[in-house]
Design an enzyme around this catalytic site. Structure first.
Site, PDB file in Angstrom:
ATOM      1  N   HIS A   1      -9.776  -2.114   2.416  1.00  0.00           N
ATOM      2  CA  HIS A   1      -8.652  -3.109   2.293  1.00  0.00           C
ATOM      3  C   HIS A   1      -9.002  -2.414   4.318  1.00  0.00           C
ATOM      4  O   HIS A   1      -8.693  -1.775   4.434  1.00  0.00           O
ATOM      5  CB  HIS A   1      -8.052  -3.538   2.287  1.00  0.00           C
ATOM      6  CG  HIS A   1      -7.508  -5.382   2.365  1.00  0.00           C
ATOM      7  ND1 HIS A   1      -6.641  -5.340   3.293  1.00  0.00           N
ATOM      8  CD2 HIS A   1      -7.582  -6.533   1.962  1.00  0.00           C
ATOM      9  CE1 HIS A   1      -6.344  -7.203   3.481  1.00  0.00           C
ATOM     10  NE2 HIS A   1      -7.052  -7.268   2.681  1.00  0.00           N
TER      11      HIS A   1
ATOM     12  N   ASP B   1      -2.806   2.224  -2.948  1.00  0.00           N
ATOM     13  CA  ASP B   1      -2.837   1.014  -1.912  1.00  0.00           C
ATOM     14  C   ASP B   1      -3.293   0.046  -3.521  1.00  0.00           C
ATOM     15  O   ASP B   1      -4.225  -0.267  -4.413  1.00  0.00           O
ATOM     16  CB  ASP B   1      -3.986   0.207  -1.381  1.00  0.00           C
ATOM     17  CG  ASP B   1      -4.216  -1.062  -0.794  1.00  0.00           C
ATOM     18  OD1 ASP B   1      -3.149  -2.080  -1.869  1.00  0.00           O
ATOM     19  OD2 ASP B   1      -4.781  -1.448  -0.009  1.00  0.00           O
TER      20      ASP B   1
ATOM     21  N   GLN C   1      -3.803  -4.352  -4.918  1.00  0.00           N
ATOM     22  CA  GLN C   1      -4.998  -5.635  -6.558  1.00  0.00           C
ATOM     23  C   GLN C   1      -4.873  -5.195  -7.667  1.00  0.00           C
ATOM     24  O   GLN C   1      -4.965  -5.799  -9.014  1.00  0.00           O
ATOM     25  CB  GLN C   1      -6.233  -5.591  -6.004  1.00  0.00           C
ATOM     26  CG  GLN C   1      -6.591  -6.658  -4.710  1.00  0.00           C
ATOM     27  CD  GLN C   1      -6.367  -8.700  -5.044  1.00  0.00           C
ATOM     28  OE1 GLN C   1      -6.016  -8.341  -5.716  1.00  0.00           O
ATOM     29  NE2 GLN C   1      -6.360  -8.770  -3.282  1.00  0.00           N
TER      30      GLN C   1
ATOM     31  N   LYS D   1       1.451 -11.792  -4.382  1.00  0.00           N
ATOM     32  CA  LYS D   1       0.220 -11.608  -4.862  1.00  0.00           C
ATOM     33  C   LYS D   1       0.196 -11.263  -6.359  1.00  0.00           C
ATOM     34  O   LYS D   1      -0.825 -11.111  -7.403  1.00  0.00           O
ATOM     35  CB  LYS D   1      -0.975 -10.182  -4.338  1.00  0.00           C
ATOM     36  CG  LYS D   1      -1.518 -10.300  -3.515  1.00  0.00           C
ATOM     37  CD  LYS D   1      -2.321  -9.259  -2.793  1.00  0.00           C
ATOM     38  CE  LYS D   1      -3.415  -9.394  -1.330  1.00  0.00           C
ATOM     39  NZ  LYS D   1      -3.807 -10.045  -1.503  1.00  0.00           N
TER      40      LYS D   1
ATOM     41  N   CYS E   1     -11.316  -8.592   4.252  1.00  0.00           N
ATOM     42  CA  CYS E   1     -11.209  -7.833   5.109  1.00  0.00           C
ATOM     43  C   CYS E   1     -12.049  -6.751   4.554  1.00  0.00           C
ATOM     44  O   CYS E   1     -11.202  -5.500   4.248  1.00  0.00           O
ATOM     45  CB  CYS E   1      -8.923  -8.086   4.513  1.00  0.00           C
ATOM     46  SG  CYS E   1      -9.270  -9.788   5.353  1.00  0.00           S
TER      47      CYS E   1
END
Ligand SMILES: Cc1ncc(COP(=O)(O)O)c(C=O)c1O
Length: 416
Positions: free
Chosen positions: A130, A207, A210, A233, A372
C-alpha cells in the site's frame, strides 16, 4: 450482545449489533457492505462506549489532578492494555497510540530510519505494498541516499520467495512488508521473511492494517520488530492506530513529533524526552478513539478470531466460485486458501468504476480504483480494479447478490 460462544458464527445475531447494516437507503435498497478493507462498520457496543466517554467520563489524560481526568486516563490506559493483550506484546510501554497505520509507518521511517540509514543502505519493499508502506520509505531514501528494492510477486499474486536471496543482503537495513495485501488478499509468510531478514541484521516492519482485524496476531511469534495497524479497519473509530515496537528499538529512537506530553522537562536550551510510550505520543492523543478501539477489541475477542478466519474463508471461497460462474471475470491474487477476505477483480470490457457504480444501483458497496497500490497495478498491467472485501458480519447471500448484480451489469453494458 449476540451469542458468540459457538465456533460457527450466527451472523443474523451479530448483524443485529450493527445498526448501519439494517439501514435502508433512500432508494429503498438495503445495504450490502463489501468495502471492509477500506473501513469496517461499528457495533452498538463500540458506539455506546464512545457515547459513554463523551457523556460522562471525558477529560484530558495524564494532565489533570482531578477525578474526571483520572477516570479518562484509566480508560485510556485500559485500552492500551487491551491492545497489548490482543497482540501478545511483552510490555505495555511497547504500545504506541498513533492516528493510524500511515502515521505508525511514518513514525518508524522518520525516527528509526533517519537515525539508522545512510547512503548505500537498502530498504526492501514488495510489489504488493500500500502507498502507506511505500511513500514514507521513498521519503527516507530521498533524505538519506538509501536505495529501495522491490521483492517481486508471482503471476498468481504470491510473494516470490525464491527471489528473496537476490534481494536481501547485508546492505538491507529494513524490510517493510504487508501481512495481507489490500488488493490481492494474499496472506504473506511474514515470520519466514523476518527470520531471513534478521539473519542478515535487517529490521522488519509489518504493515498489519489488513491482518490485525481478521487474523490472530502474536508479535512474539511473528518475529517482526515493528507492527502497524489502524482502529477503523477493526470496528474501532477513525483517528486511532497502533505502533508496536520492540522496546530496545523504541528506547533508542528519538521522538517523532515534538510538543506536550512527550517530554520529561523543557528548558530554554532544550528538552529531555519522556519515557515510553509517552515519548511517541506528543500532544493530546486520540483519547476517545483509543477507548473505542478497546471496546472493538473486546467485541473481537468475544467472537473469536478463529471463528472469524473460518467465516471469511468460507465467504472468499464462495466469492471465487460466484465470480467464476458470472463469466468474463478475472479474479486477481491467489486461490482462496492463500487469501484473507479480499477479492479484487476485473470484468472484461467494463471499467472498474462502471462496475462499482452499477453494483451501487443494487445497494452493493465495493471499491474501485488503484486502492493506493499503484506499483502493484502497474505490475498487473492494470490501471484499476474492483474490490469486494468482507468481514465476519457478511453473509453468503450477500456474495450471491454480488454475482447476480455483476450478471446484470454485463447485460446493461451489452445493451449500451
Ligand atoms: C495494507 C494497508 N496499509 C496501510 C493502510 C493505511 O491505513 P490508514 O489509512 O488507516 O492509515 C491501508 C488502508 O487501506 C492498507 O490497506
Amino acid at each position: 450482545m449476540a451469542n458468540l460462544a459457538t465456533p460457527t458464527l450466527d451472523t443474523a445475531c451479530i448483524r443485529a449489533d450493527f445498526p448501519i447494516l439494517s439501514h435502508v437507503r433512500p432508494d429503498g435498497k438495503s445495504l450490502i457492505y463489501l468495502d471492509n478493507a477500506a473501513t469496517t462498520q461499528r457495533p452498538r457496543q463500540v458506539i455506546d462506549a464512545l457515547v459513554d466517554v463523551y457523556a460522562s467520563r471525558y477529560a484530558n489524560v495524564h494532565r489533570g489532578i482531578h477525578w474526571l481526568s483520572d477516570q479518562t486516563t484509566d480508560l485510556y490506559e485500559e485500552a492500551r492494555e487491551k491492545v497489548r493483550h490482543f497482540i501478545n506484546a511483552p510490555a505495555l510501554e511497547e504500545i504506541i497510540f498513533t492516528h493510524g497505520t500511515t502515521e505508525s509507518i511514518n513514525l518508524v521511517a522518520r525516527s528509526w530510519g533517519d537515525a539508522n540509514l545512510k547512503s548505500g543502505d537498502e530498504i526492501l519493499l514488495t510489489e504488493m505494498e500500500h502507498h502507506s508502506n511505500i511513500v514514507p520509505w521513498q521519503q527516507l531514501a530521498a533524505r538519506t541516499g538509501a536505495l529501495i528494492r522491490w521483492l517481486p510477486i508471482t503471476d498468481d499474486g504470491l510473494l516470490d520467495l525464491t527471489a528473496l536471496g537476490q534481494f536481501l543482503s547485508k546492505r538491507t537495513k529494513v524490510v517493510a512488508v504487508a501481512a495481507v495485501s489490500n488488493v490481492l488478499g494474499t496472506i504473506n509468510p511474514v515470520a519466514a521473511i523476518a527470520g531471513h531478514a534478521h539473519d542478515l541484521g535487517a529490521v522488519v516492519l509489518v504493515d498489519a492494517a489488513q491482518s490485525a482485524p481478521h487474523l490472530p496476531l502474536d508479535v512474539q511469534t511473528l518475529g517482526a520488530d515493528f507492527v502497524a495497524f489502524s482502529g477503523h479497519k477493526m470496528m474501532g473509530p477513525t483517528g486511532v492506530g497502533v505502533l508496536w515496537g520492540r522496546r530496545e528499538l523504541l528506547e533508542a529512537m528519538p521522538p517523532f513529533l515534538g510538543g506536550g506530553s512527550m517530554i520529561r522537562r523543557v528548558q530554554t536550551v532544550g528538552f529531555e524526552p519522556a519515557e515510553l510510550p509517552a515519548k511517541f505520543e506528543a500532544g493530546t492523543p486520540p483519547i476517545v478513539s483509543a477507548i473505542g478501539l478497546g471496546a472493538a477489541i473486546d467485541y473481537l475477542n468475544r467472537i473469536g478470531l478463529e471463528a472469524i478466519v473460518a467465516h471469511e474463508q468460507m465467504l472468499t471461497r464462495r466469492a471465487h466460485k460466484v465470480l467464476w460462474d458470472v463469466g468474463g471475470v478475472r479474479i486477481l491474487g491467489p486461490s482462496p486458501q492463500h487469501k484473507s477476505g479480499i477479492v479484487s477483480f476485473v470484468v472484461a470490457g467494463i471499467h472498474a468504476h462502471d462496475i462499482a457504480q452499477l453494483l451501487d444501483r443494487h445497494g452493493i458497496a465495493v471499491r474501485a480504483g488503484h486502492h493506493c497500490a499503484m506499483p502493484l497495478h502497474q505490475r498487473l498491467g492494470l490501471t484499476a480494479t474492483s474490490r469486494a472485501s468482507f468481514y465476519f458480519y457478511n453473509t453468503p447471500s450477500e456474495i450471491d447478490a454480488l454475482g447476480d448484480a455483476l450478471r446484470d451489469a454485463k447485460r446493461v453494458f451489452r445493451r449500451g
